[in-house]
Design a protein around this motif. Structure first.
Motif, PDB file in Angstrom:
ATOM      1  N   HIS A 105      -8.374  -1.327  10.052  1.00 40.76           N
ATOM      2  CA  HIS A 105      -7.130  -0.559  10.248  1.00 40.76           C
ATOM      3  C   HIS A 105      -7.371   0.544  11.258  1.00 40.76           C
ATOM      4  N   TRP A 151       0.856  -1.193   0.000  1.00 41.95           N
ATOM      5  CA  TRP A 151       0.000   0.000   0.000  1.00 41.95           C
ATOM      6  C   TRP A 151       0.885   1.234   0.000  1.00 41.95           C
ATOM      7  N   MET A 155       1.105   8.541   1.807  1.00 45.90           N
ATOM      8  CA  MET A 155       1.705   9.873   1.913  1.00 45.90           C
ATOM      9  C   MET A 155       2.039  10.467   0.543  1.00 45.90           C
ATOM     10  N   PHE A 195     -10.284   4.647  11.508  1.00 44.74           N
ATOM     11  CA  PHE A 195      -8.828   4.791  11.713  1.00 44.74           C
ATOM     12  C   PHE A 195      -8.530   5.640  12.958  1.00 44.74           C
TER      13      PHE A 195
HETATM   14  O1  MIG Z   1       0.919  10.493   8.931  1.00 46.23           O
HETATM   15  O2  MIG Z   1       1.817   5.226   8.340  1.00 46.23           O
HETATM   16  O3  MIG Z   1      -3.298   7.088   5.966  1.00 46.23           O
HETATM   17  O4  MIG Z   1      -3.203   4.540   7.096  1.00 46.23           O
HETATM   18  O5  MIG Z   1      -1.463   4.172   9.280  1.00 46.23           O
HETATM   19  C1  MIG Z   1       0.258   9.266   9.056  1.00 46.23           C
HETATM   20  C2  MIG Z   1       1.002   5.731   9.346  1.00 46.23           C
HETATM   21  C3  MIG Z   1       0.833   8.285   8.068  1.00 46.23           C
HETATM   22  C4  MIG Z   1      -1.310   7.709   7.128  1.00 46.23           C
HETATM   23  C5  MIG Z   1      -2.118   6.593   6.551  1.00 46.23           C
HETATM   24  C6  MIG Z   1      -2.432   5.598   7.632  1.00 46.23           C
HETATM   25  C7  MIG Z   1      -1.152   5.069   8.229  1.00 46.23           C
HETATM   26  C8  MIG Z   1      -0.320   6.231   8.769  1.00 46.23           C
HETATM   27  N1  MIG Z   1      -0.074   7.208   7.696  1.00 46.23           N
END
Ligand code: MIG
Length: 685
Positions: free
Chosen positions: A477, A304, A307, A452
């Motif tokens: 998640h 996946w 960012m 989340f």
């Molecule tokens: O700034 O990797 O949308 O699914 O768990 C948070 C940590 C960064 C955002 C993602 C989220 C993930 C999280 N990421």
């Protein structure tokens, strides 16, 4: 019919795969305002569909939306942008019915009856864009024509339709082992566990922390033995660190986004200071894509991408300038307004337009300021992965889905809907996004089930999962620091187990419909209006969905509700399932009904002369038979179902051996055609 109109000199987005000559007709439906907006007059009953991942209704009317991919974890109704940019609309009124796609990679505003209630005003940042009009008398055909224009949707491997568990905060291999063990012990089906950023060494892409995950390939193999696929996250930013080969190669080859003066642009995200791979540069895209092989060769078969708006916590330069400015506040007796100003200065450091305007891409020698192509970034990150998979493992499907996206990315991967929250309204928001995303080509989709951000509750997770059993991506998640929300953390383990049994029972049907929808350019989730065009009540309903040609689903999205009102546009058979084997069915007449839907129950409705195949379930996808099936249907005359199945990882979708046609008459006679021999029995018709 599709007509293309071009204004100025548009940048190429590769959203469209069918080359279409520019039309010389006069520009239809819209007028061009003095301020270079496109204006359409809606009548009182005009409905507007589309925009993919966005807040508010299936009918988008009554709000202003902006296509500008944003990392914003607050998906409340007052937001204008989420992570994706899906510039496709369907205008549906008595006088007009057409689809329109604004192929434009920069900020684009859709004022849909916000400023003036009857005015649809679409405003690009500048007047260089392609606009496609799609016309048909059938709203579904508009979608299919659009989907033919933008190319076939990505198809995930079959295991990726199994249940997945994820959490930001699993620290090491033992944490993952515990998740798997607890599911297996409790006989809770599970096919995948996701690795969030903590598996990496200092948040460096394509590294694995050896202390937390010693001998990673053996661990991946150990999980495979348990029929668990590990799915690591990949972030967009590359840590600036001497000796980190990916960083050093990127610098050396000029594959990172640049400042105006040609030096590498620096931002800060999880790893600290990072450079952003220039995914718009084909060579850089290919280079980055090949890096996924580092994990593929360790046995990984799914990813996946996160960012990739790209999210920016801050840039060192602006941080320094802001810190300087903050010094001015020192020792002062701050008034409230100055205090707020100070606070905003810190907040404005993240995901700032100023930063998005300050770096550059090199697209085939064309130097482009990022803000002109902002919405293409996550799309091309995912494309880089997909194109590499095609090259490295052409025979095999690899799971890939992304947070940010643009129309066109649907060919390369799926999406999840980002950082929703553990609140009841987000079940309903998911319901509304599903058909809108399908219109835009995104079929492998799902929300963070249970929510989340913030703390979930057992009932919320149950109801979220009761919707999630229908979405191709079915993943629980949650965020670091929130209440733990793996199923086994709660008391009603049996209710969760029964819920998951329904998903695994539905898998042959869901997989069949998912693959066919991709191949044929159809929607899996359809607004009621799309199936019952003559029914004005149906057109207004936004908390029920049609699932393919056979089903209607009616999720419960309110706390403490023991049921809900459901509108039936026609006579249907209600199936109320407590588990895959424990259910009752009732024929209900067209009209309004109050339906009891206890917390541990899933309800769906079968349309007349429809049948769906059910498996006998399993604790992971390898246990789910695609051959031995029970038929559940509502047959008054004759029902016919085209069943698709394959081995789940190859790509020969059009092989006729994957198709069976199953016919059932009201007496329960079954007639099957197709090469494959199926073992079919009637569950209930
Ligand atoms: O700034 O990797 O949308 O699914 O768990 C948070 C940590 C960064 C955002 C993602 C989220 C993930 C999280 N990421």
């Amino acid at each position: 019919m599709i007509r293309k109109f071009t204004f100025g000199s548009p940048l190429s987005t590769d959203a469209v795969t069918v080359s279409t000559p520019v039309c010389t007709d006069s520009f239809p439906y819209f007028s061009l305002t003095k301020t270079s907006s496109f204006l359409y007059h809606m009548d009182d009953k005009t409905r507007i569909y589309g925009l993919g991942e966005a807040v508010r209704g299936i009918n988008k009317r009554g709000w202003i939306y902006e296509s500008f991919a944003s990392d914003d974890c607050d998906h409340s109704e007052n937001k204008r942008s989420l992570y994706g940019a899906h510039n496709f609309l369907i205008i549906d009124s008595e006088k007009d019915l057409f689809g329109v796609f604004f192929d434009y990679p920069a900020r684009l505003t859709f004022d849909i009856g916000y400023t003036l209630s009857n005015q649809l005003l679409i405003t690009p940042l500048d007047a260089n864009l392609d606009i496609y009009f799609i016309e048909s008398e059938d709203i579904n055909d508009i979608v299919t024509q659009f989907r033919q224009l933008i190319g076939q949707s990505y198809i995930a491997p079959k295991w990726a339709l199994g249940y997945g568990q994820s959490r930001w905060g699993y620290k090491n291999a033992d944490d993952i082992r515990t998740v798997v063990r607890r599911h297996r012990e409790e006989h809770l089906p599970l096919d995948s566990v996701y690795l969030d950023i903590d598996y990496m060494e200092k948040y460096k892409d394509f590294t694995v922390d050896e202390n937390r995950f010693p001998d990673f390939s053996s661990f991946v193999e150990e999980m495979k033995q348990e029929n668990i696929h590990l799915v690591p996250i990949i972030d967009a930013g590359i840590k600036i660190e001497k000796g980190y080969s990916i960083y050093e190669e990127g610098v050396h080859k000029n594959y990172f986004c640049k400042n105006e003066d040609g030096t590498d642009f620096t931002a800060a995200v999880w790893p600290g200071h990072v450079c952003f791979p220039d995914f718009l540069n084909p060579a850089a895209r290919r280079w980055f894509g090949q890096k996924y092989n580092i994990l593929l060769t360790q046995g990984i078969d799914g990813f996946w991408n996160d960012m990739n708006e790209p999210a920016i916590f801050y840039t060192p330069e602006r941080l320094a300038a802001t810190l300087q400015e903050l010094g001015d506040y020192c020792g002062k007796n701050l008034g409230v307004n100055e205090f707020f100003e100070l606070r905003d200065k810190i907040k404005d450091l993240s995901n700032s337009d100023v930063d998005y305007r300050s770096f550059y891409h090199n697209a085939d020698g064309n130097i482009l300021c990022h803000d002109k192509v902002h919405n293409l970034y996550g799309y091309n990150m995912t494309r880089s992965a997909f194109e590499a998979f095609e090259e490295l493992l052409p025979e095999k499907r690899i799971l890939i889905f992304s947070r940010s996206s643009y129309v066109g990315m649907h060919r390369y991967g799926g999406i999840w809907t980002g950082d929703n929250m553990s609140v009841w309204g987000h079940i309903l928001l998911t319901v509304k996004m599903l058909p809108s995303l399908n219109m835009c080509g995104f079929l492998y989709i799902g929300a963070d089930l249970g929510g989340f951000g913030e703390n979930t509750t057992e009932d919320l997770l149950l109801r979220f999962l009761a919707l999630g059993i229908f979405t191709p991506l079915m993943r629980n998640h949650s965020a670091l620091g929130t209440r733990e929300q793996e199923i086994y953390q709660f008391e009603k383990t049996d209710a969760f187990r029964r819920l998951l049994s329904i998903r695994y029972g539905l898998l042959p049907y869901l997989y069949s419909e998912y693959v066919k929808a991709s191949l044929k350019g159809k929607m899996l989730f359809r607004p009621m209006r799309f199936v019952y065009p003559e029914d004005s009540r149906a057109a207004g309903i936004e908390d029920q969905l049609m699932l393919s040609d056979e089903l209607m689903i009616t999720p419960v999205y309110e706390q403490n509700a023991e049921g809900r009102y459901v509108y039936l546009p026609e006579k249907m058979r209600m199936i109320r399932m407590r588990s895959l084997t424990d259910y009752d069915t009732v024929l209900l007449s067209a009209g309004d009904h109050y339906i009891d839907i206890p917390l541990d129950t899933v309800v769906f409705f079968l349309r007349p002369n429809c049948i769906i195949p059910l498996s006998a379930g399993g604790e992971n996808i390898t246990e789910v038979s695609g051959i031995s099936l029970k038929l559940l249907g509502y047959v008054t005359d004759t029902a016919c179902y085209v069943y698709y199945d394959d081995n789940g990882y190859e790509k020969d979708y059009n092989n006729p051996a994957h198709y069976n046609t199953i016919r059932v008459d009201p007496t329960g006679n079954i007639l099957v055609t197709g090469e494959r021999t199926l073992d079919l029995t009637i569950a209930s018709i």
